[in-house]
Design a protein around this motif. Structure first.
Motif, PDB file in Angstrom:
ATOM      1  N   GLN A   1       0.855  -1.176   0.000  1.00 34.94           N
ATOM      2  CA  GLN A   1       0.000   0.000   0.000  1.00 34.94           C
ATOM      3  C   GLN A   1       0.893   1.228   0.000  1.00 34.94           C
ATOM      4  N   ALA A   2       0.337   2.330  -0.465  1.00 33.02           N
ATOM      5  CA  ALA A   2       1.089   3.595  -0.415  1.00 33.02           C
ATOM      6  C   ALA A   2       0.231   4.652   0.267  1.00 33.02           C
ATOM      7  N   TRP A   3       0.876   5.455   1.112  1.00 34.01           N
ATOM      8  CA  TRP A   3       0.170   6.447   1.936  1.00 34.01           C
ATOM      9  C   TRP A   3       0.886   7.787   1.821  1.00 34.01           C
ATOM     10  N   ARG A   4       0.104   8.856   2.036  1.00 33.99           N
ATOM     11  CA  ARG A   4       0.721  10.187   2.112  1.00 33.99           C
ATOM     12  C   ARG A   4       0.425  10.757   3.502  1.00 33.99           C
ATOM     13  N   LEU A   5       1.468  11.271   4.127  1.00 39.14           N
ATOM     14  CA  LEU A   5       1.352  11.795   5.489  1.00 39.14           C
ATOM     15  C   LEU A   5       1.385  13.324   5.446  1.00 39.14           C
TER      16      LEU A   5
ATOM     17  N   ALA B   1       5.631  13.266   3.803  1.00 38.09           N
ATOM     18  CA  ALA B   1       6.305  12.063   3.309  1.00 38.09           C
ATOM     19  C   ALA B   1       5.275  11.136   2.678  1.00 38.09           C
ATOM     20  N   ASP B   2       5.761  10.284   1.754  1.00 34.35           N
ATOM     21  CA  ASP B   2       4.961   9.157   1.302  1.00 34.35           C
ATOM     22  C   ASP B   2       5.522   7.918   1.981  1.00 34.35           C
ATOM     23  N   LEU B   3       4.643   7.025   2.343  1.00 32.75           N
ATOM     24  CA  LEU B   3       5.046   5.824   3.082  1.00 32.75           C
ATOM     25  C   LEU B   3       4.552   4.598   2.328  1.00 32.75           C
ATOM     26  N   ILE B   4       5.464   3.677   2.068  1.00 35.55           N
ATOM     27  CA  ILE B   4       5.078   2.417   1.423  1.00 35.55           C
ATOM     28  C   ILE B   4       5.053   1.347   2.512  1.00 35.55           C
ATOM     29  N   THR B   5       3.931   0.654   2.622  1.00 38.72           N
ATOM     30  CA  THR B   5       3.802  -0.391   3.652  1.00 38.72           C
ATOM     31  C   THR B   5       3.433  -1.721   2.990  1.00 38.72           C
ATOM     32  N   LEU B   6       3.434  -2.760   3.778  1.00 40.25           N
ATOM     33  CA  LEU B   6       2.853  -4.014   3.300  1.00 40.25           C
ATOM     34  C   LEU B   6       1.337  -3.860   3.221  1.00 40.25           C
ATOM     35  N   GLU B   7       0.710  -4.735   2.470  1.00 39.58           N
ATOM     36  CA  GLU B   7      -0.712  -4.558   2.174  1.00 39.58           C
ATOM     37  C   GLU B   7      -1.586  -4.596   3.422  1.00 39.58           C
ATOM     38  N   ASP B   8      -1.163  -5.379   4.422  1.00 44.74           N
ATOM     39  CA  ASP B   8      -2.026  -5.534   5.600  1.00 44.74           C
ATOM     40  C   ASP B   8      -1.703  -4.531   6.713  1.00 44.74           C
TER      41      ASP B   8
ATOM     42  N   PRO C   1       0.009   4.183  16.785  1.00 40.23           N
ATOM     43  CA  PRO C   1       0.259   5.402  17.562  1.00 40.23           C
ATOM     44  C   PRO C   1       1.480   6.161  17.071  1.00 40.23           C
ATOM     45  N   GLN C   2       2.507   5.431  16.683  1.00 36.89           N
ATOM     46  CA  GLN C   2       3.650   6.119  16.084  1.00 36.89           C
ATOM     47  C   GLN C   2       4.099   5.371  14.836  1.00 36.89           C
ATOM     48  N   ILE C   3       4.630   6.141  13.913  1.00 32.62           N
ATOM     49  CA  ILE C   3       4.942   5.590  12.590  1.00 32.62           C
ATOM     50  C   ILE C   3       6.432   5.744  12.339  1.00 32.62           C
ATOM     51  N   THR C   4       7.088   4.633  12.087  1.00 35.36           N
ATOM     52  CA  THR C   4       8.507   4.699  11.762  1.00 35.36           C
ATOM     53  C   THR C   4       8.659   4.716  10.246  1.00 35.36           C
ATOM     54  N   LEU C   5       9.474   5.664   9.797  1.00 31.42           N
ATOM     55  CA  LEU C   5       9.724   5.807   8.362  1.00 31.42           C
ATOM     56  C   LEU C   5      11.166   5.426   8.095  1.00 31.42           C
ATOM     57  N   ARG C   6      11.369   4.429   7.275  1.00 27.68           N
ATOM     58  CA  ARG C   6      12.734   4.030   6.944  1.00 27.68           C
ATOM     59  C   ARG C   6      13.075   4.483   5.530  1.00 27.68           C
TER      60      ARG C   6
ATOM     61  N   HIS D   1      14.148  20.504  -2.930  1.00 28.60           N
ATOM     62  CA  HIS D   1      14.307  19.604  -1.794  1.00 28.60           C
ATOM     63  C   HIS D   1      13.855  18.205  -2.190  1.00 28.60           C
ATOM     64  N   ILE D   2      14.505  17.227  -1.592  1.00 24.77           N
ATOM     65  CA  ILE D   2      14.087  15.851  -1.879  1.00 24.77           C
ATOM     66  C   ILE D   2      12.940  15.476  -0.946  1.00 24.77           C
ATOM     67  N   TYR D   3      11.830  15.142  -1.526  1.00 26.55           N
ATOM     68  CA  TYR D   3      10.648  14.729  -0.762  1.00 26.55           C
ATOM     69  C   TYR D   3      10.900  13.321  -0.225  1.00 26.55           C
ATOM     70  N   HIS D   4      10.498  13.075   1.017  1.00 32.86           N
ATOM     71  CA  HIS D   4      10.776  11.775   1.626  1.00 32.86           C
ATOM     72  C   HIS D   4       9.792  10.706   1.173  1.00 32.86           C
ATOM     73  N   VAL D   5      10.343   9.622   0.676  1.00 27.48           N
ATOM     74  CA  VAL D   5       9.558   8.416   0.402  1.00 27.48           C
ATOM     75  C   VAL D   5      10.143   7.330   1.280  1.00 27.48           C
ATOM     76  N   SER D   6       9.331   6.778   2.150  1.00 25.29           N
ATOM     77  CA  SER D   6       9.849   5.877   3.175  1.00 25.29           C
ATOM     78  C   SER D   6       9.177   4.516   3.120  1.00 25.29           C
ATOM     79  N   LEU D   7       9.838   3.562   3.734  1.00 34.40           N
ATOM     80  CA  LEU D   7       9.272   2.217   3.870  1.00 34.40           C
ATOM     81  C   LEU D   7       8.868   1.990   5.325  1.00 34.40           C
ATOM     82  N   SER D   8       7.853   1.213   5.526  1.00 33.42           N
ATOM     83  CA  SER D   8       7.517   0.793   6.883  1.00 33.42           C
ATOM     84  C   SER D   8       8.573  -0.218   7.337  1.00 33.42           C
ATOM     85  N   PRO D   9       8.756  -0.358   8.647  1.00 36.06           N
ATOM     86  CA  PRO D   9       9.728  -1.350   9.137  1.00 36.06           C
ATOM     87  C   PRO D   9       9.407  -2.760   8.640  1.00 36.06           C
ATOM     88  N   ALA D  10       8.128  -3.099   8.547  1.00 34.43           N
ATOM     89  CA  ALA D  10       7.780  -4.466   8.109  1.00 34.43           C
ATOM     90  C   ALA D  10       8.231  -4.694   6.660  1.00 34.43           C
TER      91      ALA D  10
END
Lengths: 514, 514
Positions: B395-399, B408-415, B422-427, B491-500
């Motif tokens: 999945q892809a999300w925008r924060l 930032a945009d965040l890419i996570t696993l589908e589930d 409560p808190q979101i780690t961006l890698r 500026h470079i916009y942040h695109v991050s991965l979830s820890p999973a």
């Protein structure tokens, strides 16, 4: 776009709005059927930033002619024009004009001369000459430029890639990076200009060529995702295509996995009596990897296999790869020439987008208008002498010297024939002080360049096959001096005006106070 | 190309040959109906040589969907594939495979998620996700890339031109310099990304917009060739289009002839109760000429008229023109701001070819494969960590931060659902050492970016109107930091991965010995 919309958007309305505004004005002035002549030409060869072309290759004519014979103002097109409103809310295009378009809005009265596809062409020489009623000749501007500029641009880039690739196969792979459906025109132009084959299936079908291609990284990834190996993927491919086995070896690790696995599969194929075709390298230091892979293939007795290179190749990167192989091969006890001779180049993005110069600046300029049965020359003046157009009805010729090499293109007035002149004066097209004289005995051939393609909308020209266009291109490029063929800093090929054309131009400029 | 050939070349065979080679291999292996997922994404924003984009604008989806719903293997397509031969002369594609294509060779089992057209998008975030039987999902690669890459490229260029043009009208004029029929896709993308109108008549019709355009140099040349004057030409135009009178003033001499003649005609129009629209400048020092022309128009009481500029404009040249006007206007006692506010930009070649970067490097990578009802993630490894793909169903999300700006945009696993955390780690997507943590109270909104478009080939998405896409683009660009919007050194916009997702990626890389 759905098919109905596509028919609309690619039909006679595939033009700029101002062509229609002008068309109505000509109609209103009663001059819409006056015969007009427009020249299509470009002013300078593509300049790719770091390097520039010494010539172009003409392409796109056949598809333009197909289009011209197909399109006309359908009732739906007219209904759309009828719906357009001026700022005051009035109908933009009046009923009498729309009725005229409905009856005469097609290219059946247009005559077209052009330099055939595949030919070497030069700046300022008319590539095509359109003669016909002012209104429809005007509307033709945009679609003609759209179709001839792009294919000529790509055929030219392909010719440059052909030049550095020498006798190697060049494969066109650009479909995914072309401009949407226009990529098909790019494929065709690439095949005219220098590519041997394409990966584009549909266009190969249409042109009667076999498409080329084997497999992508995805196939190896599929096997890995299922818990199998790269070797399993290669074996499956070899089983499916035992006589066409060309393996992409960089999915895992080129030299540690890909090439050894390919060799293992090639050995199995050989044991079964098949001849493996080769490998493809798509990432990394292609020159280094090609030398190393060639070394490994040779050691295993596969010296005849090909090595396909791909990954953002163009004329400069191919040149660089060849130079690097020449430098490096001997360090690995390899014959550089043998390595280079087994290379095949897969060229995609940078060919189909003409990397470094994404458009050919071809223009379409009014050069003459008939009034009371007399042609009146027209000129487009400009700040720079180099941008002044050449007026009047014209012919274009190519002059070949004693060696049979093309020495200059000459633009003359329509009624001039340099073949009948004992000596030929060539004037620079904008610089008053530059001219030279050639005598017939210095020349072996004076060739008219333009052929008659459409006479009042009817095709009067045998459209050549793609193979014939390629032969034309090969012969024309052979007759260029090597200096003109250089991919960097080419010699400037002479394009000259006859004294009569030069005088006419000066006369018109003076009349306009220039 | 004639219409029958065009149908063939733009149908299901609008793909690369290796997709078909692989398709048959999958069929032969019995894995052709295993469900597969491919992500479409690009790795870096366009870099135009001297400057680079901070983001892209998504475009092309609707036309891709139209195409997918239209095409399938026609008997003629199968006959062509049947005619292909291997090197040993055998049939390349076997009858059982061809029969399968005849029955199932369409996109009716494909599901598609995508980021809607007009949205701001960033590198490495999946712009579209294709799920379906391996065979047809594979064949889709080339046409999907062809259609989405180009329109996204052009919408992006248009957004940059929009950025520097601020509130000014931007007109798209590129039809004659686009890549043949693909120019229509370029026009559409330009309208999504930032152009207000286009000169392209057919596409305006299809999209329901009024096309723009007035006249070319040719119209003035026609009058000159007939022995009349520029003034006569302008008068004829004004008579024809009294409420839409915009005159091209550089055919003879801009300041000495064109502008004075235009003013004379404008005065005549005014006397008749009409409001003249403006002038167009198409050559020379556009900033200088704009200031001078504005001065002359103001003096004649036409301060409200527009000045259209054209001639190889792009974001840099527009920027330069504005800067020069700021520098020069006061010397002529003109208000720079007022001059700039009356400008309209006509943008052609450099928009439709994305000058400086003629292709978007969008790719389509296998990320998961289903086997025995279980999804197995797939990865494409590469020499550079930055080129490793992100595996698995995603999945892809925008924060959005406290100010409502996209942070930032965040890419996570589908589930995963970051809205529930409560808190979101961006890698960082490739650099192990870079990560940060955001708490929900630092965010105002977490937005899922991908929408479901096709479910088993059926459209389950309300395709937005072009106006809606433009509103989307305007809103999205507004929510970017100005640093990201800069046309140089953004500026470079942040695109991050979830820890999973990060952990899954590391796991797969380790399993492959990386």
């Amino acid at each position: 776009m759905n098919p109905a919309n596509q028919r609309t958007a690619e039909g006679i309305l595939f033009t700029d709005q101002y062509q229609l505004s002008m068309a109505q004005l000509y109609f209103r002035q009663g001059i819409h059927e006056q015969m007009a002549q427009f020249d299509h030409f470009y002013r300078r060869n593509p300049n790719y930033g770091l390097h520039e072309a010494g010539y172009c290759i003409s392409a796109g004519l056949e598809w333009l002619v197909n289009w011209m014979q197909e399109v006309y103002f359908h009732p739906e097109d007219l209904a759309y024009l009828r719906s357009q409103r001026t700022r005051s809310g009035a109908q933009m295009f009046d009923e009498d004009f729309l009725a005229y378009l409905g009856e005469y809005g097609n290219f059946s009265q247009i005559s077209l001369h052009a330099i055939p596809e595949g030919r070497v062409v030069h700046p300022n020489v008319p590539l095509s000459i359109v003669r016909g009623p002012l209104l429809m000749a005007q509307i033709l501007e945009t679609p003609l430029l759209n179709q001839l500029n792009y294919q000529t641009l790509i055929a030219t880039k392909a010719a440059r890639i052909r030049e550095v690739s020498r006798a190697a196969l060049v494969l066109e792979f650009g479909l995914r990076r072309g401009q949407e459906r226009g990529a098909n025109a790019g494929t065709r132009a690439a095949l005219i200009g220098g590519a041997d084959f394409t990966s584009n299936v549909g266009l190969s079908h249409v042109l009667g060529y076999p498409p080329k291609g084997t497999h992508a990284h995805a196939m190896v990834q599929v096997f890995l995702a299922m818990g199998h190996s790269e070797l399993d993927a290669f074996r499956a491919y070899a089983e499916c295509y035992p006589d066409d086995c060309l393996l992409l070896v960089d999915t895992v690790n080129t030299l540690e996995s890909g090439v050894p696995n390919a060799i293992r599969v090639f050995e199995e194929l050989r044991a079964q009596g098949h001849t493996p075709v080769g490998i493809r390298l798509d990432s990394g230091d292609l020159a280094y990897l090609a030398v190393q892979a060639a070394h490994m293939l040779d050691a295993a007795g596969f010296a005849q296999t090909s090595i396909v290179l791909s990954n953002d190749l163009d004329e400069l990167s191919i040149w660089q790869i060849q130079s690097q192989i020449v430098d490096e091969a001997h360090r690995h006890a390899m014959d550089a020439d043998a390595v280079i001779k087994r290379l095949i180049y897969g060229v995609g993005t940078r060919l189909v987008t003409s990397h470094g110069e994404g458009a050919l600046g071809g223009v379409y300029k009014l050069v003459a208008l008939q009034k009371d049965q007399v042609w009146h020359p027209a000129i487009k003046i400009a700040d720079s002498p180099n941008k002044m157009t050449n007026p009047g009805l014209k012919q274009a010729w190519r002059l070949y010297d004693q060696r049979g090499q093309a020495t200059a293109d000459l633009i003359t007035l329509e009624d001039e024939d340099p073949r009948q002149q004992p000596q030929i004066t060539l004037r620079h097209h904008s610089d008053h002080s530059r001219h030279r004289t050639l005598h017939q005995h210095e020349l072996t051939w004076i060739e008219p360049l333009l052929v008659e393609v459409l006479r009042n909308g009817q095709l009067v020209y045998d459209l050549p096959s793609l193979d014939a266009m390629r032969q034309t291109r090969i012969a024309d490029v052979d007759r260029l001096d090597t200096g003109v063929r250089r991919i960097m800093n080419p010699h400037i090929y002479h394009v000259s005006l006859s004294p009569a054309l030069w005088d006419l131009k000066q006369e018109l400029l003076q009349a306009m106070g220039k």
